[in-house]
Design an enzyme around this catalytic site. Structure first.
Site, PDB file in Angstrom:
ATOM      1  N   ILE A 195      -0.696 -10.935   7.470  1.00  9.57           N
ATOM      2  CA  ILE A 195      -0.552 -10.301   8.785  1.00  9.57           C
ATOM      3  C   ILE A 195      -1.809 -10.506   9.625  1.00  9.57           C
ATOM      4  O   ILE A 195      -1.735 -10.797  10.827  1.00  9.57           O
ATOM      5  CB  ILE A 195      -0.247  -8.788   8.602  1.00  9.57           C
ATOM      6  CG1 ILE A 195       1.132  -8.608   7.932  1.00  9.57           C
ATOM      7  CG2 ILE A 195      -0.326  -8.046   9.926  1.00  9.57           C
ATOM      8  CD1 ILE A 195       1.413  -7.197   7.435  1.00  9.57           C
ATOM      9  N   TYR A 218      -1.540   4.374  -2.865  1.00 12.19           N
ATOM     10  CA  TYR A 218      -1.509   3.462  -1.710  1.00 12.19           C
ATOM     11  C   TYR A 218      -0.921   4.174  -0.493  1.00 12.19           C
ATOM     12  O   TYR A 218      -1.504   4.145   0.607  1.00 12.19           O
ATOM     13  CB  TYR A 218      -0.666   2.243  -2.078  1.00 12.19           C
ATOM     14  CG  TYR A 218      -0.389   1.281  -0.951  1.00 12.19           C
ATOM     15  CD1 TYR A 218      -1.361   0.376  -0.527  1.00 12.19           C
ATOM     16  CD2 TYR A 218       0.860   1.259  -0.322  1.00 12.19           C
ATOM     17  CE1 TYR A 218      -1.092  -0.526   0.505  1.00 12.19           C
ATOM     18  CE2 TYR A 218       1.129   0.357   0.704  1.00 12.19           C
ATOM     19  CZ  TYR A 218       0.155  -0.529   1.113  1.00 12.19           C
ATOM     20  OH  TYR A 218       0.415  -1.415   2.133  1.00 12.19           O
TER      21      TYR A 218
HETATM   22  N1  LIG Z   1       2.986  -7.479   3.496  1.00 14.71           N
HETATM   23  C1  LIG Z   1       3.561  -6.293   3.422  1.00 14.71           C
HETATM   24  O1  LIG Z   1       4.693  -6.146   2.922  1.00 14.71           O
HETATM   25  C2  LIG Z   1       2.855  -5.078   3.982  1.00 14.71           C
HETATM   26  C3  LIG Z   1       3.623  -3.931   4.212  1.00 14.71           C
HETATM   27  C4  LIG Z   1       3.009  -2.817   4.724  1.00 14.71           C
HETATM   28  C5  LIG Z   1       1.661  -2.822   4.989  1.00 14.71           C
HETATM   29  N2  LIG Z   1       0.936  -3.944   4.744  1.00 14.71           N
HETATM   30  C6  LIG Z   1      -0.501  -3.887   5.038  1.00 14.71           C
HETATM   31  O2  LIG Z   1      -0.839  -4.989   5.842  1.00 14.71           O
HETATM   32  C7  LIG Z   1      -2.207  -5.320   5.632  1.00 14.71           C
HETATM   33  C8  LIG Z   1      -2.335  -6.814   5.448  1.00 14.71           C
HETATM   34  O3  LIG Z   1      -1.627  -7.187   4.287  1.00 14.71           O
HETATM   35  P1  LIG Z   1      -0.942  -8.621   4.129  1.00 14.71           P
HETATM   36  O4  LIG Z   1       0.464  -8.391   3.827  1.00 14.71           O
HETATM   37  O5  LIG Z   1      -1.336  -9.458   5.258  1.00 14.71           O
HETATM   38  O6  LIG Z   1      -1.622  -9.098   2.765  1.00 14.71           O
HETATM   39  P2  LIG Z   1      -2.507 -10.376   2.398  1.00 14.71           P
HETATM   40  O7  LIG Z   1      -1.845 -11.603   2.897  1.00 14.71           O
HETATM   41  O8  LIG Z   1      -2.792 -10.255   0.955  1.00 14.71           O
HETATM   42  O9  LIG Z   1      -3.834 -10.154   3.247  1.00 14.71           O
HETATM   43  C9  LIG Z   1      -4.759  -9.151   2.922  1.00 14.71           C
HETATM   44  C10 LIG Z   1      -6.053  -9.503   3.603  1.00 14.71           C
HETATM   45  O10 LIG Z   1      -6.993  -8.443   3.412  1.00 14.71           O
HETATM   46  C11 LIG Z   1      -8.184  -8.993   2.857  1.00 14.71           C
HETATM   47  N3  LIG Z   1      -8.811  -7.956   2.046  1.00 14.71           N
HETATM   48  C12 LIG Z   1      -8.287  -7.300   1.000  1.00 14.71           C
HETATM   49  N4  LIG Z   1      -9.189  -6.436   0.520  1.00 14.71           N
HETATM   50  C13 LIG Z   1     -10.302  -6.561   1.287  1.00 14.71           C
HETATM   51  C14 LIG Z   1     -11.564  -5.951   1.303  1.00 14.71           C
HETATM   52  N5  LIG Z   1     -11.910  -5.021   0.391  1.00 14.71           N
HETATM   53  N6  LIG Z   1     -12.468  -6.312   2.234  1.00 14.71           N
HETATM   54  C15 LIG Z   1     -12.154  -7.255   3.147  1.00 14.71           C
HETATM   55  N7  LIG Z   1     -10.971  -7.881   3.192  1.00 14.71           N
HETATM   56  C16 LIG Z   1     -10.059  -7.532   2.263  1.00 14.71           C
HETATM   57  C17 LIG Z   1      -7.704 -10.206   2.061  1.00 14.71           C
HETATM   58  O11 LIG Z   1      -8.721 -11.156   1.817  1.00 14.71           O
HETATM   59  P3  LIG Z   1      -9.573 -11.118   0.436  1.00 14.71           P
HETATM   60  O12 LIG Z   1      -8.603 -10.786  -0.665  1.00 14.71           O
HETATM   61  O13 LIG Z   1     -10.173 -12.475   0.331  1.00 14.71           O
HETATM   62  O14 LIG Z   1     -10.587 -10.048   0.627  1.00 14.71           O
HETATM   63  C18 LIG Z   1      -6.691 -10.760   3.036  1.00 14.71           C
HETATM   64  O15 LIG Z   1      -7.319 -11.450   4.083  1.00 14.71           O
HETATM   65  C19 LIG Z   1      -2.670  -4.477   4.444  1.00 14.71           C
HETATM   66  O16 LIG Z   1      -3.417  -3.380   4.918  1.00 14.71           O
HETATM   67  C20 LIG Z   1      -1.374  -4.025   3.816  1.00 14.71           C
HETATM   68  O17 LIG Z   1      -1.526  -2.794   3.127  1.00 14.71           O
HETATM   69  C21 LIG Z   1       1.498  -5.073   4.255  1.00 14.71           C
END
Ligand SMILES: NC(=O)c1ccc[n+]([C@@H]2O[C@H](COP(=O)([O-])OP(=O)(O)OC[C@H]3O[C@@H](n4cnc5c(N)ncnc54)[C@H](OP(=O)(O)O)[C@@H]3O)[C@@H](O)[C@H]2O)c1
Length: 249
Positions: free
Chosen positions: A18, A150
């Protein structure tokens, strides 16, 4: 002219999913973006995808020194900031009886504490009239088994949104939450032990989501663009739920 022409944005978690889709969309709309994440290889890949008007800063949002370093780079390169999208987040699926203090502290340390200080430490740079978008999750509204810690971190984020919307309104800074449903990003496979388990979750969510499918990262980028830009000029303190209707119907 783009909807974010001349704006400077920090997007935590901008190296994947995202956050990456949002960074690419913001640049297409005229913004300069600073993206963060812990893995340098992912940042390099994201930087190549975005192509221009992007600085990648390696760092962990749970580490306050990393946040200070990030904002020092933003100050040096751009002198100020208009938009924050706090998308970095962590999920580990654990039923309550298996939750350890370490799981609890890590999940709150990244999602709640990390998001909190991402915004607090940006305040000296954040210009009047700015926009803050906090990425939560539809999970904060529901009771999904094994997502208890979470979901609670995302409820905390939803609460920060209300407080900050009230605190920053005198500066014209709007603060809103974006709550996605299940979105196809690497976080899905990352939270299961096998591809089969992850595919099982995909099938289950597809079935229980009123729109009948999993969401796309570019759809979340469109929602983030709405909140970050003047298109949402009369919205502050809201939770924009973009989840195919799963929490609403
Ligand atoms: N995809 C879904 O179904 C979904 C649904 C609801 C909410 N969300 C929320 O959307 C957000 C983005 O998720 P996504 O789906 O895009 O997942 P993603 O593709 O795994 O991306 C997560 C991003 O956050 C970074 N990250 C994780 N932990 C971190 C930390 N401690 N410090 C700095 N960067 C960090 C990761 O990079 P590194 O691992 O290299 O640090 C990556 O760039 C999250 O907050 C998630 O909870 C996602």
């Amino acid at each position: 002219m783009g909807k974010l022409q001349g704006k400077v944005a920090v997007i935590t978690g901008g190296s994947s999913g995202i956050g990456l889709a949002t960074a690419a969309r913001f640049v297409a709309e005229g913004a300069y973006v600073f993206i963060t994440g812990r893995r340098q290889a992912e940042l390099d890949r994201a930087k190549a995808i975005i192509g221009s008007n992007v600085t990648a800063v390696q760092g962990d949002i749970a580490n306050l020194d990393d946040l200070d370093r990030l904002y020092e780079i933003v100050r040096r390169e751009k002198g100020g900031l208009d938009i924050i999208v706090a998308s970095a987040g962590y999920v580990e699926v654990l039923p309550t009886e298996s939750v350890t203090p370490e799981h609890f502290d890590k999940t709150f340390g990244i999602n709640a504490r990390g998001t909190y200080f991402t915004v607090q430490k940006a305040l000296p740079l954040l210009r009047d009239g700015g926009s803050v978008v906090l990425v939560a999750s539809g999970m904060h509204i529901k009771g999904f088994p094994a997502y208890g810690v979470y979901a609670a971190t995302k409820a905390a984020i939803r609460s920060f949104t209300r407080t900050w919307a009230a605190e920053f309104k005198s500066r014209g800074i709007r603060v809103n939450t974006l709550s996605p449903g299940l979105i196809e990003t690497p976080i899905i496979d990352g939270q299961f032990d096998s591809k089969e388990e992850a595919d099982g979750a995909r099938a289950m969510f597809k079935q229980i989501t009123p729109l009948g499918r999993i969401g796309r990262a570019d759809e979340m980028a469109a929602a983030a663009l709405f909140l970050a830009s003047d298109e949402s000029s009369y919205s502050t303190g809201i939770d924009l739920i973009a989840d195919g209707g799963i929490t609403q119907l």
